[in-house]
Design a protein around this motif. Structure first.
Motif, PDB file in Angstrom:
ATOM      1  N   UNK A 187      51.704  36.473  35.219  1.00 48.57           N
ATOM      2  CA  UNK A 187      51.924  37.192  36.636  1.00 48.57           C
ATOM      3  C   UNK A 187      52.044  38.537  36.419  1.00 48.57           C
ATOM      4  N   UNK A 188      52.709  39.138  35.403  1.00 52.92           N
ATOM      5  CA  UNK A 188      52.589  40.595  35.270  1.00 52.92           C
ATOM      6  C   UNK A 188      51.312  41.255  35.032  1.00 52.92           C
ATOM      7  N   UNK A 189      50.431  40.292  33.939  1.00 53.30           N
ATOM      8  CA  UNK A 189      49.345  41.169  33.719  1.00 53.30           C
ATOM      9  C   UNK A 189      48.352  40.825  35.108  1.00 53.30           C
ATOM     10  N   UNK A 190      48.492  39.876  36.024  1.00 50.50           N
ATOM     11  CA  UNK A 190      47.861  39.878  37.005  1.00 50.50           C
ATOM     12  C   UNK A 190      47.929  41.169  38.034  1.00 50.50           C
ATOM     13  N   UNK A 191      49.449  41.605  37.945  1.00 52.00           N
ATOM     14  CA  UNK A 191      49.915  42.662  38.731  1.00 52.00           C
ATOM     15  C   UNK A 191      49.109  43.857  38.146  1.00 52.00           C
ATOM     16  N   UNK A 192      49.371  44.130  36.720  1.00 51.89           N
ATOM     17  CA  UNK A 192      48.621  45.291  36.016  1.00 51.89           C
ATOM     18  C   UNK A 192      47.275  45.397  36.393  1.00 51.89           C
ATOM     19  N   UNK A 193      46.423  44.090  36.355  1.00 50.72           N
ATOM     20  CA  UNK A 193      45.005  44.279  36.682  1.00 50.72           C
ATOM     21  C   UNK A 193      44.605  44.698  37.852  1.00 50.72           C
ATOM     22  N   UNK A 194      45.574  44.448  38.742  1.00 46.03           N
ATOM     23  CA  UNK A 194      45.229  44.801  40.340  1.00 46.03           C
ATOM     24  C   UNK A 194      45.620  46.201  40.548  1.00 46.03           C
ATOM     25  N   UNK A 195      47.068  46.557  40.301  1.00 50.09           N
ATOM     26  CA  UNK A 195      47.517  47.751  40.576  1.00 50.09           C
ATOM     27  C   UNK A 195      47.485  48.849  39.593  1.00 50.09           C
ATOM     28  N   UNK A 196      47.031  48.394  38.584  1.00 52.38           N
ATOM     29  CA  UNK A 196      46.879  49.685  37.449  1.00 52.38           C
ATOM     30  C   UNK A 196      45.908  49.463  36.405  1.00 52.38           C
ATOM     31  N   UNK A 197      44.812  49.164  36.805  1.00 52.75           N
ATOM     32  CA  UNK A 197      43.609  48.487  35.825  1.00 52.75           C
ATOM     33  C   UNK A 197      43.597  49.436  34.826  1.00 52.75           C
ATOM     34  N   UNK A 198      43.822  50.718  34.512  1.00 51.62           N
ATOM     35  CA  UNK A 198      43.644  51.549  33.650  1.00 51.62           C
ATOM     36  C   UNK A 198      44.723  51.708  32.832  1.00 51.62           C
ATOM     37  N   UNK A 199      45.834  51.275  33.020  1.00 48.91           N
ATOM     38  CA  UNK A 199      47.111  51.204  32.282  1.00 48.91           C
ATOM     39  C   UNK A 199      47.089  49.987  30.893  1.00 48.91           C
ATOM     40  N   UNK A 200      48.020  50.434  29.981  1.00 40.96           N
ATOM     41  CA  UNK A 200      48.018  49.410  29.085  1.00 40.96           C
ATOM     42  C   UNK A 200      49.122  48.414  29.418  1.00 40.96           C
ATOM     43  N   UNK A 201      49.131  47.266  28.956  1.00 35.49           N
ATOM     44  CA  UNK A 201      50.211  46.221  29.401  1.00 35.49           C
ATOM     45  C   UNK A 201      51.363  46.431  28.702  1.00 35.49           C
ATOM     46  N   UNK A 202      51.424  46.871  27.276  1.00 39.05           N
ATOM     47  CA  UNK A 202      52.583  47.085  26.807  1.00 39.05           C
ATOM     48  C   UNK A 202      52.929  45.811  25.956  1.00 39.05           C
ATOM     49  N   UNK A 203      51.925  44.856  25.917  1.00 33.89           N
ATOM     50  CA  UNK A 203      52.290  43.683  25.441  1.00 33.89           C
ATOM     51  C   UNK A 203      52.593  43.629  23.715  1.00 33.89           C
ATOM     52  N   UNK A 204      52.001  44.465  23.237  1.00 38.86           N
ATOM     53  CA  UNK A 204      52.512  44.827  21.726  1.00 38.86           C
ATOM     54  C   UNK A 204      52.898  45.909  21.211  1.00 38.86           C
ATOM     55  N   UNK A 205      53.068  46.905  22.000  1.00 41.95           N
ATOM     56  CA  UNK A 205      53.730  48.341  21.767  1.00 41.95           C
ATOM     57  C   UNK A 205      53.204  48.907  20.651  1.00 41.95           C
ATOM     58  N   UNK A 206      51.724  48.530  20.550  1.00 37.43           N
ATOM     59  CA  UNK A 206      51.078  49.234  19.305  1.00 37.43           C
ATOM     60  C   UNK A 206      49.840  50.061  19.629  1.00 37.43           C
TER      61      UNK A 206
END
Length: 307
Positions: free
Chosen positions: A89-108
Motif C-alpha cells: 500500500x505504501x509503495x502504491x502511494x509512493x509510486x503515485x504521489x512521489x515517483x521520483x522519491x526513494x521508498x526507504x525500504x532498505x535505508x541503503x
C-alpha cells in the motif's frame, strides 16, 4: 518437497526482514535518506520519517527473531503478511504521489523505487501467509532433509539477491560498462570535441591540456565542480539521488546518478551520466566541458543526451 519448502519459508522470510530491519534501525544512512523518501512527503517532515523508519526497523527485527525462535506459532507469519500488505500500500502511494522519491525500504539507497520494491513487498506478504500456515517448524524439516534444505535456502537467497535494492553496483553496472565499451558509450559523441579542446589548451599552456597522466583529483572535487556547472543546472530536474557510482575513462570522469524521466504515469527510473574532465577542479576551471546522457535504468537504452 512442497512441505519442506513451506516449512523453510519462515527461515527465508527472517533473512529478508532481519537485514532490512537492522539497516533501518542501526544504519547511519537512515537519517540522511529519510528526507528523500516518499514517507517524508506523507508525514511532511524528514525527521519524523527517520523516526518511523527506525521504528519499522525494530519491528522487522522482532518479526525476524519471532520467525526463527521456538515455539512455532502462526502469529509471526500473520504479522509478516500484514506488514507486506502495508508495504504494498505504501509503495502504491509512493509510486503515485512521489515517483521520483526513494521508498526507504532498505535505508541503503537513494534511487527511485522500481518493480523490485514491489516484488520484495509481495515476497513478504506471500511468505507471511505461508509461514502462518506451515505445518511443522523449519528446524525440524531442515534436520530431516539437511541437503535439500540447504539447496532450497541457497536458491531462495539467490532470488532475493536479484531483488536487492542496489543491483547496479554489484553486477548490472559492470555488465553495462562492458557493453558500452563494445557498442560505444553514449557520451562518446563529444569525446573527440573534448579531446580537440584539450589539445588546444595544451598548446596554450593551460593545465587542463596536459597530455600526460592527469593529476589525481578527489571525486568530491569533481562533484563540486559539476554541481556548479550549467550542465548540472539543466539536468538536475531529472536527478533524484546523490552520487551512486563513478569511474575514469580516457581522461574523463563519469559520474552516475539515479533519476526519474517524465512525470505522472509516464515517469520511469533512469540513470544520469555526466562526463567531466578527470583533472579539472575549481582551482583550474570554473565552467567545465560536460556531457550529459540519460539512459533507462532497466534496459540501458538512451533516453536523451545533451551537450
Amino acid at each position: 518437497m512442497s512441505a519442506l519448502v513451506c516449512a523453510l519459508v519462515p527461515l527465508v522470510l527472517a533473512g529478508v526482514l532481519g537485514p532490512a530491519g537492522a539497516g533501518k534501525l542501526f544504519g547511519r544512512g537512515t537519517a540522511r535518506q529519510a528526507p528523500r523518501t516518499a514517507l517524508a512527503r506523507l508525514l511532511r517532515d524528514g525527521g519524523r520519517a527517520a523516526l518511523v523508519l527506525r521504528a519499522l526497523g525494530a519491528v522487522e527485527l522482532l518479526l525476524a527473531a519471532a520467525l526463527l525462535a521456538p515455539p512455532a506459532t502462526p502469529l509471526p507469519g500473520a504479522a509478516a503478511a500484514l506488514l507486506g500488505a502495508a508495504f504494498l500500500g505504501y509503495l502504491g502511494y509512493a509510486r503515485t504521489a512521489a515517483p521520483g522519491s526513494s521508498c526507504g525500504c532498505t535505508a541503503r539507497q537513494d534511487a527511485p523505487l522500481t518493480w523490485r520494491a514491489f516484488a520484495r513487498a509481495a515476497v513478504v506478504l506471500a511468505g507471511g501467509v505461508v509461514a502462518a500456515l506451515a505445518q511443522q517448524p523449519w528446524w525440524t524439516a531442515a534436520a530431516r532433509r539437511p541437503a535439500a534444505a540447504l539447496c532450497l535456502v541457497l536458491a531462495a537467497a539467490a532470488v532475493l539477491k536479484g531483488l536487492s535494492a542496489d543491483p547496479d553496483r554489484r553486477w548490472r553496472m559492470p555488465l553495462r560498462r562492458l557493453r558500452l565499451r563494445i557498442a560505444g558509450h553514449p557520451l562518446a559523441a563529444t569525446g573527440n570535441r573534448l579531446a580537440v579542446t584539450g589539445n588546444r589548451l595544451a598548446a596554450a599552456g593551460h593545465p587542463l591540456g596536459a597530455t600526460g597522466t592527469p593529476a589525481a583529483v578527489p571525486v568530491a572535487a569533481t562533484v563540486e565542480l559539476l554541481e556548479r556547472s550549467r550542465a548540472w543546472q539543466s539536468a538536475s530536474r531529472v536527478v533524484r539521488s546523490a552520487l551512486l557510482d563513478h569511474w575514469d575513462d580516457g581522461g574523463w570522469r563519469i559520474l552516475q546518478f539515479a533519476g526519474v524521466h517524465g512525470g505522472g504515469t509516464a515517469a520511469r527510473p533512469v540513470l544520469v551520466l555526466f562526463a567531466v574532465d578527470a583533472a579539472a577542479s575549481l582551482d583550474t576551471v570554473r565552467e567545465p566541458a560536460v556531457r550529459v546522457s540519460v539512459i533507462d535504468a532497466d534496459s540501458g537504452a538512451p533516453v536523451m543526451a545533451t551537450a
